[in-house]
Scaffold this active site. Structure first.
Site, short mmCIF file in Angstrom:
data_model
loop_
_atom_site.label_atom_id
_atom_site.label_comp_id
_atom_site.label_asym_id
_atom_site.label_seq_id
_atom_site.Cartn_x
_atom_site.Cartn_y
_atom_site.Cartn_z
N LYS A 112 0.84 -1.20 0.00
CA LYS A 112 0.00 0.00 0.00
C LYS A 112 0.88 1.25 0.00
O LYS A 112 1.63 1.49 0.94
CB LYS A 112 -0.89 0.04 1.25
CG LYS A 112 -1.86 1.22 1.18
CD LYS A 112 -2.52 1.52 2.50
CE LYS A 112 -1.79 2.54 3.33
NZ LYS A 112 -1.72 3.90 2.75
N GLY A 122 7.42 4.59 8.07
CA GLY A 122 6.53 5.71 8.35
C GLY A 122 6.80 6.29 9.72
O GLY A 122 7.94 6.22 10.22
N SER A 123 5.76 6.82 10.34
CA SER A 123 5.95 7.51 11.62
C SER A 123 6.15 6.53 12.77
O SER A 123 5.66 5.40 12.73
CB SER A 123 4.75 8.40 11.90
OG SER A 123 3.60 7.61 12.05
N THR A 124 6.83 7.00 13.79
CA THR A 124 7.07 6.17 14.98
C THR A 124 5.75 5.81 15.65
O THR A 124 5.56 4.68 16.12
CB THR A 124 8.01 6.92 15.95
OG1 THR A 124 9.26 7.11 15.27
CG2 THR A 124 8.24 6.16 17.23
N GLU A 125 4.83 6.76 15.64
CA GLU A 125 3.53 6.53 16.29
C GLU A 125 2.80 5.34 15.65
O GLU A 125 2.36 4.42 16.35
CB GLU A 125 2.72 7.81 16.12
CG GLU A 125 1.47 7.88 16.91
CD GLU A 125 0.59 9.05 16.43
OE1 GLU A 125 1.12 9.94 15.74
OE2 GLU A 125 -0.61 9.00 16.74
N GLY A 155 4.14 3.09 13.70
CA GLY A 155 5.01 1.91 13.86
C GLY A 155 4.77 1.22 15.19
O GLY A 155 4.67 -0.01 15.27
N GLU A 187 10.79 0.79 9.90
CA GLU A 187 11.75 1.87 9.60
C GLU A 187 11.01 3.16 9.89
O GLU A 187 10.11 3.54 9.15
CB GLU A 187 12.20 1.75 8.15
CG GLU A 187 13.52 2.44 7.90
CD GLU A 187 13.34 3.87 7.43
OE1 GLU A 187 13.28 4.76 8.31
OE2 GLU A 187 13.25 4.09 6.22
N GLU A 199 10.72 15.23 15.42
CA GLU A 199 10.96 15.15 13.98
C GLU A 199 10.04 16.16 13.28
O GLU A 199 8.83 16.08 13.42
CB GLU A 199 10.65 13.73 13.48
CG GLU A 199 10.99 13.56 12.03
CD GLU A 199 10.76 12.13 11.54
OE1 GLU A 199 9.73 11.53 11.90
OE2 GLU A 199 11.61 11.63 10.79
P1 NDP Z 1 2.24 7.53 8.71
O1 NDP Z 1 3.10 6.72 9.60
O2 NDP Z 1 0.83 7.76 9.11
O3 NDP Z 1 2.22 6.91 7.24
C1 NDP Z 1 3.05 5.87 6.74
C2 NDP Z 1 2.21 4.82 6.04
O4 NDP Z 1 1.41 4.10 6.99
C3 NDP Z 1 1.21 5.39 5.04
O5 NDP Z 1 1.05 4.50 3.97
C4 NDP Z 1 -0.04 5.47 5.88
O6 NDP Z 1 -1.21 5.60 5.15
C5 NDP Z 1 0.04 4.17 6.65
N1 NDP Z 1 -0.76 4.12 7.87
C6 NDP Z 1 -1.32 5.14 8.58
N2 NDP Z 1 -1.97 4.67 9.66
C7 NDP Z 1 -1.82 3.33 9.66
C8 NDP Z 1 -2.25 2.28 10.51
N3 NDP Z 1 -2.95 2.52 11.61
N4 NDP Z 1 -1.92 1.01 10.21
C9 NDP Z 1 -1.17 0.75 9.12
N5 NDP Z 1 -0.75 1.69 8.27
C10 NDP Z 1 -1.06 2.98 8.53
O7 NDP Z 1 2.95 8.91 8.46
P2 NDP Z 1 2.24 10.28 8.06
O8 NDP Z 1 2.09 10.29 6.60
O9 NDP Z 1 1.01 10.54 8.87
O10 NDP Z 1 3.34 11.33 8.51
C11 NDP Z 1 3.39 11.77 9.86
C12 NDP Z 1 4.80 11.94 10.33
O11 NDP Z 1 5.50 10.70 10.27
C13 NDP Z 1 5.65 12.86 9.48
O12 NDP Z 1 5.47 14.18 9.82
C14 NDP Z 1 7.03 12.37 9.78
O13 NDP Z 1 7.49 12.94 10.97
C15 NDP Z 1 6.84 10.89 9.96
N6 NDP Z 1 7.17 10.11 8.75
C16 NDP Z 1 8.32 9.39 8.71
C17 NDP Z 1 8.65 8.71 7.57
C18 NDP Z 1 9.89 7.93 7.47
O14 NDP Z 1 10.39 7.74 6.36
N7 NDP Z 1 10.41 7.40 8.55
C19 NDP Z 1 7.83 8.74 6.38
C20 NDP Z 1 6.60 9.47 6.53
C21 NDP Z 1 6.32 10.13 7.68
P3 NDP Z 1 -1.69 7.10 4.83
O15 NDP Z 1 -0.70 7.67 3.90
O16 NDP Z 1 -2.94 6.94 4.19
O17 NDP Z 1 -1.76 7.82 6.14
#
Ligand code: NDP
Length: 490
Positions: free
Chosen positions: A195, A246-249, A251, A268, A399
């Site tokens: 996804k 993606g985000s730590t939250e 994750g 990651e 971050e």
């Molecule tokens: P998210 O962690 O929400 O997004 C990463 C991926 O996870 C997206 O595909 C997202 O979908 C998906 N996702 C969201 N919620 C869930 C869930 N409950 N279960 C499974 N998958 C989920 O990051 P955000 O886009 O909200 O960004 C927020 C912050 O995270 C940024 O400001 C940055 O600080 C950090 N971040 C870090 C990244 C990295 O490379 N380490 C990359 C992106 C963000 P969807 O896009 O639809 O939300």
């Protein structure tokens, strides 16, 4: 007056060095009005859709599927069928052929992908063209090379694929993160359901065309689109392994959900990297590295060098040089080949950056932004540097994921290490010094998965990447990147 003096007078250096616009044409990309989910080699009509936009102009680009849990579970079942009925039993040398094919097609169609990546994500075309695309192709080439050598990669351990991998990726490097996930999974003999992020689905959907062109057996790669609910359904579904960036939250939430289920997991997550500059470094080179470290991809980089630690004796010189360099950064149209800093990926991300920058000012840090005219439509943020930052400030702890740098100082290497490690994250770090011994001394002590020396933000498919602490666990890239996709017979 001598001839030379006359000539010199006539050819005065112009006072402004304005760049004429050099936009890359959009013609090479065809965007459909509507996309479904790519499952079993077919496009499935989605039950729900949403609109994906260009963040630089807020122009709607296409209607994209918002996968329901049932649609996601269907994709997982298809991936399992493909795993059991052929793909996992295919000799590694045959799997390699498909991966090589995908790599070559990505190279052939790289301009098309680069334009689409910049349109949908907002990043400058020179970055999608020169970084994202070449690296994405390189990952497929690299893992194609391992597909028939797994026994040599892990001698005496009899590796076999784990099954179906559920892969969830973010919006900062959409195609590159797809390559990081899909290439090792397929090389190891797994099938996948991936996804892309809600805001950047288009290059993943164009990749489905590459999958067809490469004649990859149906169901080996399945792409479902949608927001976090679709990601959550992948996590809940019948997958054997989850790979998340993606985000730590989010994750952490996935970690809680998966605990005890037997599903394998790699995370990651975020970062707050220290870029450490010693007084004996090549200062101008360091300034370039600092700029690349934080303003590359608008600072939407998990390993961005967002905390700059400068040895106290060179602080003023360095900050002056940095500000002068920042004045030359061009912010604007991502499709213009001169652009250094493109659009912020989404309104939500822009608001997050604005909130943290306001917090920095309130807490007492000194802000500098070079004069630059931001476009009226779309999401934009000027390159920003904060000086007089204390370690406790939010801008030094959280971050920001935007083009915002916090400058702090240190006196001794030991103090630099202590301050650099004063973060919940541990993804990357940079060291600038002419002394090799100091680089090694520092690298041993920094709690960061990647440590760059006299450079920053360098990536290579052969090099493992991943974090410590709240930056996650597991490694992607290199031989290490295969391991999470393999089981080993006792
Ligand atoms: P998210 O962690 O929400 O997004 C990463 C991926 O996870 C997206 O595909 C997202 O979908 C998906 N996702 C969201 N919620 C869930 C869930 N409950 N279960 C499974 N998958 C989920 O990051 P955000 O886009 O909200 O960004 C927020 C912050 O995270 C940024 O400001 C940055 O600080 C950090 N971040 C870090 C990244 C990295 O490379 N380490 C990359 C992106 C963000 P969807 O896009 O639809 O939300």
């Amino acid at each position: 007056m001598t001839e030379l003096e006359k000539k010199g007078k006539a050819a005065l250096v112009p006072s402004g060095w304005d760049y004429a616009p050099a936009p890359e044409s959009r013609e090479i990309v065809r965007i459909d009005e509507r996309y479904g989910h790519f499952v079993g080699g077919e496009w499935l009509e989605p039950r729900e859709t949403y609109t994906t936009i260009a963040p630089a102009s807020e122009e709607p680009l296409a209607e994209v599927g918002q996968a329901t849990p049932e649609e996601v579970y269907g994709a997982i079942a298809t991936a399992r069928e493909a795993f059991e009925n052929g793909w996992s039993g295919l000799p590694g040398s045959e799997r390699a052929k498909y991966l090589f094919r995908i790599a070559r097609i990505l190279q052939e169609r790289s301009r098309e992908f680069a334009v689409l990546e910049s349109l949908n994500g907002g990043k400058p075309i020179k970055e999608s063209r020169d970084v994202d695309l070449p690296l994405a192709a390189a990952h497929f080439f690299y893992y194609a090379g391992w597909a028939d050598k797994l026994e040599y990669a892990f001698p005496n351990r009899r590796p076999r694929p784990v099954g179906v991998a559920g892969q969830i990726i973010p919006w900062n490097f959409p195609l590159l993160m797809l390559a990081w996930k899909i290439a090792p999974a397929l090389a190891a003999g797994n099938t996948v359901v991936l996804k892309p992020a809600e805001t950047t689905p288009l290059t993943a959907l164009l990749f489905c065309d590459v999958v067809r062109q490469a004649e990859l057996p149906a169901g080996v790669v399945n792409i479902v689109t949608g927001d976090g609910r679709a990601g959550a359904a992948i996590v809940e579904g019948d997958v054997d392994k989850i790979a998340f960036t993606g985000s730590t939250e989010v994750g952490k939430a996935i970690g809680r959900e998966v605990a005890g289920s037997g599903k394998r997991l790699t995370l990651e997550l975020g970062g707050k990297a220290a870029n450490i500059v010693f007084d004996d470094c090549a200062l101008d080179q360091a300034v370039e590295g600092i700029v690349n470290g934080i303003y590359f991809n608008q600072g939407h980089v998990c390993c961005a060098g967002s905390r700059l630690f400068v040895q106290e004796s060179i602080h003023d010189d360095l900050v002056e040089k940095l500000k002068r360099r920042m004045k030359t950064l061009r912010v604007g149209d991502p499709l213009d080949k001169n652009t250094d800093i493109g659009a912020i990926n989404s309104r939500a991300q822009l608001e997050k950056i604005q909130e943290l920058v306001a917090a920095g000012e309130e807490e007492g840090a000194e802000i500098y932004q070079p004069p630059c005219k931001l476009p009226e439509r779309g999401y934009w943020f000027a390159p920003t540097v904060f000086t007089n930052v204390a370690q406790s400030y939010r801008i030094a702890q959280e971050e920001i994921f935007g083009p915002v740098l916090s400058v702090l100082t240190f006196r001794t290497p030991a103090e630099a290490v202590e301050k650099a490690n004063n973060t919940p994250y541990g993804l990357s770090a940079g060291i600038w010094t002419e002394k090799g011994s100091r680089i090694l001394w520092m690298a041993e002590r920094l709690r960061a998965g990647v440590v760059w020396a006299n450079t920053f933000n360098r990536f290579d498919p052969a090099s493992p990447f991943g974090g410590y602490k709240e930056s996650g666990f597991g490694r992607e890239g290199g031989r290490h990147g295969l391991e999470p996709y393999l089981e080993f017979e006792p």
